[in-house]
Design a protein around this motif. Structure first.
Motif, mmCIF file in Angstrom:
data_model
loop_
_atom_site.group_PDB
_atom_site.id
_atom_site.type_symbol
_atom_site.label_atom_id
_atom_site.label_comp_id
_atom_site.label_asym_id
_atom_site.label_seq_id
_atom_site.Cartn_x
_atom_site.Cartn_y
_atom_site.Cartn_z
ATOM 1 N N ALA A 185 -0.124 0.806 -10.963
ATOM 2 C CA ALA A 185 -1.258 0.958 -11.876
ATOM 3 C C ALA A 185 -0.827 0.559 -13.271
ATOM 4 N N LEU A 186 -1.712 -0.124 -13.973
ATOM 5 C CA LEU A 186 -1.391 -0.549 -15.327
ATOM 6 C C LEU A 186 -1.785 0.490 -16.363
ATOM 7 N N ASP A 187 -2.829 1.282 -16.068
ATOM 8 C CA ASP A 187 -3.322 2.218 -17.070
ATOM 9 C C ASP A 187 -2.549 3.520 -17.073
ATOM 10 N N PHE A 188 -1.983 3.904 -15.920
ATOM 11 C CA PHE A 188 -1.223 5.156 -15.841
ATOM 12 C C PHE A 188 -0.241 5.017 -14.695
ATOM 13 N N PRO A 189 1.021 5.364 -14.900
ATOM 14 C CA PRO A 189 2.021 5.067 -13.874
ATOM 15 C C PRO A 189 2.015 6.066 -12.733
ATOM 16 N N ILE A 216 6.277 -1.041 -17.338
ATOM 17 C CA ILE A 216 4.970 -0.561 -16.900
ATOM 18 C C ILE A 216 4.028 -0.441 -18.098
ATOM 19 N N LYS A 217 4.526 0.115 -19.197
ATOM 20 C CA LYS A 217 3.688 0.291 -20.376
ATOM 21 C C LYS A 217 3.287 -1.049 -20.986
ATOM 22 N N ASP A 218 4.213 -2.012 -20.960
ATOM 23 C CA ASP A 218 3.975 -3.291 -21.623
ATOM 24 C C ASP A 218 3.670 -4.419 -20.650
ATOM 25 N N THR A 219 3.519 -4.092 -19.347
ATOM 26 C CA THR A 219 3.248 -5.069 -18.280
ATOM 27 C C THR A 219 4.179 -6.276 -18.359
ATOM 28 N N LEU A 231 6.199 14.462 -19.027
ATOM 29 C CA LEU A 231 5.891 13.604 -17.887
ATOM 30 C C LEU A 231 4.550 12.915 -18.131
ATOM 31 N N PRO A 232 4.426 11.606 -17.824
ATOM 32 C CA PRO A 232 5.388 10.742 -17.151
ATOM 33 C C PRO A 232 6.213 9.841 -18.073
ATOM 34 N N TRP A 233 5.756 9.634 -19.305
ATOM 35 C CA TRP A 233 6.377 8.591 -20.130
ATOM 36 C C TRP A 233 7.688 9.024 -20.770
ATOM 37 N N GLN A 242 -10.399 16.990 -21.994
ATOM 38 C CA GLN A 242 -9.090 16.411 -21.720
ATOM 39 C C GLN A 242 -8.934 15.054 -22.389
ATOM 40 N N TYR A 243 -7.706 14.770 -22.820
ATOM 41 C CA TYR A 243 -7.348 13.443 -23.318
ATOM 42 C C TYR A 243 -6.859 12.639 -22.113
ATOM 43 N N PRO A 244 -7.336 11.412 -21.906
ATOM 44 C CA PRO A 244 -7.138 10.731 -20.620
ATOM 45 C C PRO A 244 -5.690 10.470 -20.218
ATOM 46 N N THR A 245 -4.802 10.208 -21.159
ATOM 47 C CA THR A 245 -3.429 9.860 -20.787
ATOM 48 C C THR A 245 -2.416 10.850 -21.357
#
Length: 683
Positions: A25-29, A126-129, A269-271, A611-614
């Protein structure tokens, strides 16, 4: 309802969807991660070629989860003849027991397929693709699949074993199964992550807590961790629930350093499952009254990695305390400067603050003597490399324009520091809370110099510098027409006039003139900053305000815990209590686990915190926030060989009792009651 489910044990964690599946997933690992590398990027279960759907999830424990699944869309028409239970646990390796249950009265045949892949992506990729540069291979074997990645000396491997016979190919395992009437079929899948060192050895085997451990061993360790903390008894369920959840999350967030083999607190978690200077220090300050034994490894590690040279790539200076330490591929090949990276202007003064606070609680004079040189170097950095413009303030500006952080304060997103009209100031920048931290560090350094280093002359110098800084700060940062302190100074020395939560950190540091403290408290609890669930990062009438903007209008539990502590220090007990009630009240809507951040909408608008999405969850300094709020409620403050207990329990909380508080005094108990509870007892 949350859409992702995570389990973790120190260095290793899994993030999946609600079916237990992992997909890139690109938006969230999602994936199986360890030491900044993703060892599983695909882990997808199929039954007769179809995806499954979740009926229920048991994720009450941080290190194991069970998923109850059925084929087809769950509805009141569903009459499933088969169900699946995925029982997952993590302890260095990942173990998943997969059970298929036949609910019919006839024998049934199924094809169970687990699709498997490992991209060995670095978290930054993952964060920067980004694309990888190494060579990825898959090697099927008998009931085993080995997935490898090599790039020069960087070698990672994922080994997957099945306890039941399997048809293994390069992309997974297939199980043709037959299940008798009301019978079941089970296999145990074991995923082992291998991190090879320069000599070809698996580094994990050298670390006592990062190898394969049984679930029973993890249970015992977590229970012991929680048992060592003071026992809380209270009438207010949100506080009780948040306290227990925080202790559980803090136990799970401990990770093991490859470099030194010591256990440290990961940021979140996760970043951010690694050591962060600022986050680790603030978390240590929050947990100090409860679990002081967590602090020495953090202090020692930060001192051992203290900057010793000028390195523009890493924003490193002599005496500077690191910002972030990474173990992944991009750091190893210097595609990112995080080995370690020093791009934070606040971790250095906060390091000094933590050491002094630790000694005040524990009486550990030996640690203060041991770290004398690193503390002196940190204090010297504040006045030399930290004062970029020679004005007596602490400034920041990255020297790595490609991958360095623009903002090097705790609000480190690109747009976090702005004028009230939304414009962004020039660099370098001197945010207000940095000056407060520097002021506090100088006073605490003076105390240590006088009491433990036998250097009264140095102590007097630091006290004089602190007094001059306070006078200068209250002259240059105060905005008379707005009656609050500027968020920052820009490169020309012009005040950056946005109203922000940073002014609460000034109260904590003690740099605010007494005559101005009441006005600051009024701003913090006023309608522009206070949402009802906590203090927003940015006031709602500012140009860049956004209730779901990362640092420009959201509510951060850790931020609020520091603000409450600051209000308490200046005697604003009722206002501190308002923040304690708001944040602890919000925790009810997150099952006791405060996330990294949540939205800054008005409480009356949503009636629950959005909630904040990420947001990271769990996150260390959010897990530590209820502990610091509890300290504020009970008014705990060390004074010599004694612990001062001066409670102010917010209305509606009733009785709050904390037993066996550790410190240089041994162990003591604290009890506080809200005013209405006291009145009821007197009637």
């Amino acid at each position: 309802m949350k859409q992702l489910v995570s389990i973790l044990d120190g260095n290793t964690f899994v993030v999946s969807d609600r079916r237990g599946d992992i997909e890139p997933a690109l938006d969230f690992p999602t994936g199986l991660f360890s030491f900044d590398t993703r060892f599983l990027s695909t882990w997808r279960l199929l039954l007769d070629g179809e995806r499954l759907h979740a009926l229920s999830i048991d994720d009450t424990e941080s290190f194991r989860t069970r998923y109850f699944l059925v084929p087809g869309e769950p509805s009141h028409y569903l009459d499933a003849k088969v169900s699946v239970i995925r029982s997952r646990a993590i302890g260095g390796s990942l173990e998943e027991e997969l059970t298929v249950l036949n609910h019919s009265g006839q024998e049934m045949a199924f094809t169970v397929r687990m699709e498997m892949a490992a991209d060995f992506a670095d978290l930054f990729e993952i964060k920067d693709t980004q694309r990888k540069n190494g060579h990825n291979t898959a090697a099927p074997g008998e009931d085993t699949l080995r997935l490898n990645y090599r790039r020069d000396a960087f070698h990672r491997e994922t080994v997957i074993n099945s306890s039941a016979p399997a048809q293994v190919d390069r992309k997974g395992m297939t199980f043709p199964v037959q299940i008798g009437p009301h019978g079941e079929w089970t296999t145990r899948l074991t995923v082992t992550t291998m991190i090879y060192g320069a000599r070809g050895e698996d580094i994990r085997t050298l670390l006592p807590y990062s190898g394969n451990r049984t679930v029973a061993a993890i249970e015992v360790e977590h229970a012991d961790f929680v048992a060592r903390a003071p026992k809380l008894g209270c009438d207010y369920q949100p506080l009780a629930g948040a306290y227990q959840r925080s202790l559980s999350d803090l136990a799970a967030l401990r990770y093991e350093s490859i470099a030194l083999g010591v256990r440290l607190m990961a940021a979140g978690l996760p970043w951010f499952m690694t050591l962060f200077g600022r986050d680790s220090i603030i978390t240590s300050l929050q947990v100090l009254p409860f679990l002081p034994e967590l602090i020495p490894p953090t202090l020692t590690m930060l001192a051992g990695l203290q900057g010793h040279r000028l390195d523009d790539f890493r924003d490193e200076d002599p005496g500077k305390i690191l910002h972030e330490l990474r173990y992944g591929e991009t750091a190893g090949f210097e595609e990112q400067p995080h080995s370690p990276y020093y791009g934070a202007a606040d971790s250095t003064p906060l390091f000094v603050v933590l050491l002094d606070e630790y000694e005040r609680w524990t009486g550990d004079v030996e640690m203060v003597k041991k770290l004398e040189f690193p503390v002196r170097a940190a204090l010297a950095w504040i006045d030399t490399y930290g004062d970029l413009l020679g004005t007596g303030y602490l400034w920041y500006q990255t020297r790595n324009p490609k991958s360095g952080l623009e903002n090097q304060c705790w609000k480190d997103s690109w747009d976090a520091i702005s004028y009230s009209d939304g414009r962004l100031p020039s660099f370098p920048r001197a945010t207000c809370e940095l000056q407060g931290y520097a002021y506090d560090a100088k006073l605490r350094g003076a105390r240590m110099a006088r009491l433990f280093w036998n250097d009264p002359q140095y102590a007097e110098q630091l006290e004089r510098e602190a007094a001059e800084l306070k006078e200068r700060f209250n002259r240059d940062f105060w905005l008379p027409d707005k009656e609050y302190y500027a968020l920052a100074l820009d490169s020309d020395g012009t005040p950056v006039d946005a109203l922000s939560s940073n002014i609460g950190h000034l109260l904590w540091s003690g740099i605010v003139d007494e005559s101005r403290a009441k006005r600051i408290a009024q701003h913090l609890l006023g309608p522009r900053l206070f949402s009802g669930w906590g203090v927003r990062t940015l006031a709602d009438d500012q140009g860049r305000y956004n209730p779901i903007g990362y640092h420009v209008g959201t509510v951060w539990p850790f931020d609020n815990s520091i603000i409450a502590w600051g209000l308490w220090k200046y005697g604003f007990r009722e206002e501190a209590g308002q923040i304690c009630e708001a944040v602890l009240g919000a925790s009810r809507y997150f099952e006791g686990r405060l996330p990294e951040v949540f939205a800054g909408y008005e409480r009356d608008l949503t009636e629950y915190p959005v909630q904040y999405p990420t947001a990271c969850s769990p996150q260390a300094w959010s897990a530590g926030a209820p502990l610091l709020l509890l300290r504020v409620i009970l008014g705990l403050e060390p004074q010599g060989e004694h612990l001062i207990i001066d409670p102010y329990v917010p209305s509606g909380m009733g009785r709050v009792e904390l037993l066996d508080i550790p410190g240089r005094w041994g162990r003591v108990d604290a009890l506080g009651r809200s005013r209405e509870d006291q009145a009821n007892r007197q009637e």
